[in-house]
Design an enzyme around this catalytic site. Sequence first.
Site, short mmCIF file in Angstrom:
data_model
loop_
_atom_site.label_atom_id
_atom_site.label_comp_id
_atom_site.label_asym_id
_atom_site.label_seq_id
_atom_site.Cartn_x
_atom_site.Cartn_y
_atom_site.Cartn_z
CB SER A 134 -2.11 -0.88 5.22
OG SER A 134 -1.55 0.37 5.57
CB ALA A 172 5.02 5.95 -2.39
CB VAL A 173 8.35 1.97 -3.16
CG1 VAL A 173 9.16 0.96 -3.96
CG2 VAL A 173 9.14 3.27 -3.03
NE ARG A 192 19.58 -0.08 -0.28
CZ ARG A 192 18.96 1.09 -0.14
NH1 ARG A 192 19.58 2.09 0.46
NH2 ARG A 192 17.75 1.26 -0.60
CG HIS A 211 16.32 11.32 -6.75
ND1 HIS A 211 15.30 12.04 -6.19
CD2 HIS A 211 16.58 10.28 -5.90
CE1 HIS A 211 14.94 11.47 -5.04
NE2 HIS A 211 15.69 10.41 -4.85
N GLY A 239 11.29 10.80 -2.47
CA GLY A 239 12.25 9.89 -1.87
C GLY A 239 12.10 9.78 -0.36
CB CYS A 285 16.44 6.10 -5.42
SG CYS A 285 16.49 7.27 -4.04
CB THR A 304 -0.94 0.02 1.22
OG1 THR A 304 -0.15 0.00 2.41
CG2 THR A 304 -1.88 -1.17 1.21
NE ARG A 362 14.57 14.79 0.54
CZ ARG A 362 14.69 13.49 0.30
NH1 ARG A 362 14.55 13.01 -0.92
NH2 ARG A 362 14.97 12.64 1.28
#
Length: 354
Positions: A44, A17-18, A103, A252, A163, A132, A15, A245
């Site tokens: 959600s 944004a990404v 990562r 971006h 972002g 990103c 649910t 930002r």
Amino acid sequence: MSNKDGFHVAVMGATGAVGRQILKTLEKRNFPIRKLTLLSSARSAGKEITFNNEVITVEEAVPESFEGVEIALFSAGGSISEKFAPEAVKRGAIVIDNTSAFRMNPEVPLVVPEVNEDALHGHNGIIANPNCSTIQMVAALEPIREAYGLNKVVVSTYQAVSGAGSAAINELNEQTNAILNKEEVKPAVLPVSSMDKHYQIAFNVIPQIDKFTENGFTFEEMKMINETKKIMGMPELKVAATCVRLPVETGHSESVYVELGKQDVTVENIKTLLANAPGITLQDEPEQQVYPMPAMAVGKDDVFVGRIRKDLDEETGFHMWIVSDNLLKGAALNTIQIAESLIKLGLVLRRVEA
């Protein structure tokens, strides 16, 4: 799902944004799906999302949610990934994680398919999707590195508020309206929602993304530095970053300076390389004022590169401008390209169901 030859795919954070962009991209690319499970927090759960004309109810994520799942796409925050990714792997799923949780784990491949697809062969169930800003930069630099080597990278980013999530988008819109109506602005989200001080983003620029580390760089800047070295397999590469930002909703932009490993390279050499590179669109006609801009990149899959020029003092130095939709190539698209690469390389197998 109608594709009996497809895979059982789970989307964690469906649910958000990404997550929603992942679903749009799966649909757009006709990803082979046999069954789709949508997962979220308890808050959600119960929402309905339409995918390929089928209404699917979002479920609360529990470890058992991953039974039978073959590919799990995570985008729900680092703590959620740390909790549920091992549970998914334990049940036989391959996890592609959009957070920073794994990562820099040496056991976890950090992958941009155009750059280091072969790293997927070393996965142990979890694959990390890079930051990103890192994704779009390394995608553009890899053809140059391969042809001429890289000694140094200095990047300044101009990052969109998306972002930082939907709350930052809302804050930008609300502040813009307030300022235009001569009303008071009450920042509450940026630069970092969990910190005490907040600054307006509308009609402003904030030189802070994420918290500061002891060396004076922010965590976002250190992500770019460390991830670039890992993805390119160049621990000795000199990388510096300043992340900023801007009051832009999506897309971006980056000003990137590189020093190559070879001399006698021309701007035309680099333009030719990039014009023929996968996933790259060259927009570089300064005499016609043609160059990449975030407003033109929104909704597009490629990374756009322009303003390529030779440094005036350093023989091997070049400058360029790199732009991409941070919710697409910077997140959802790269995640799905990783899944597509896994299938292509035969690294994920469809389970035979009775």
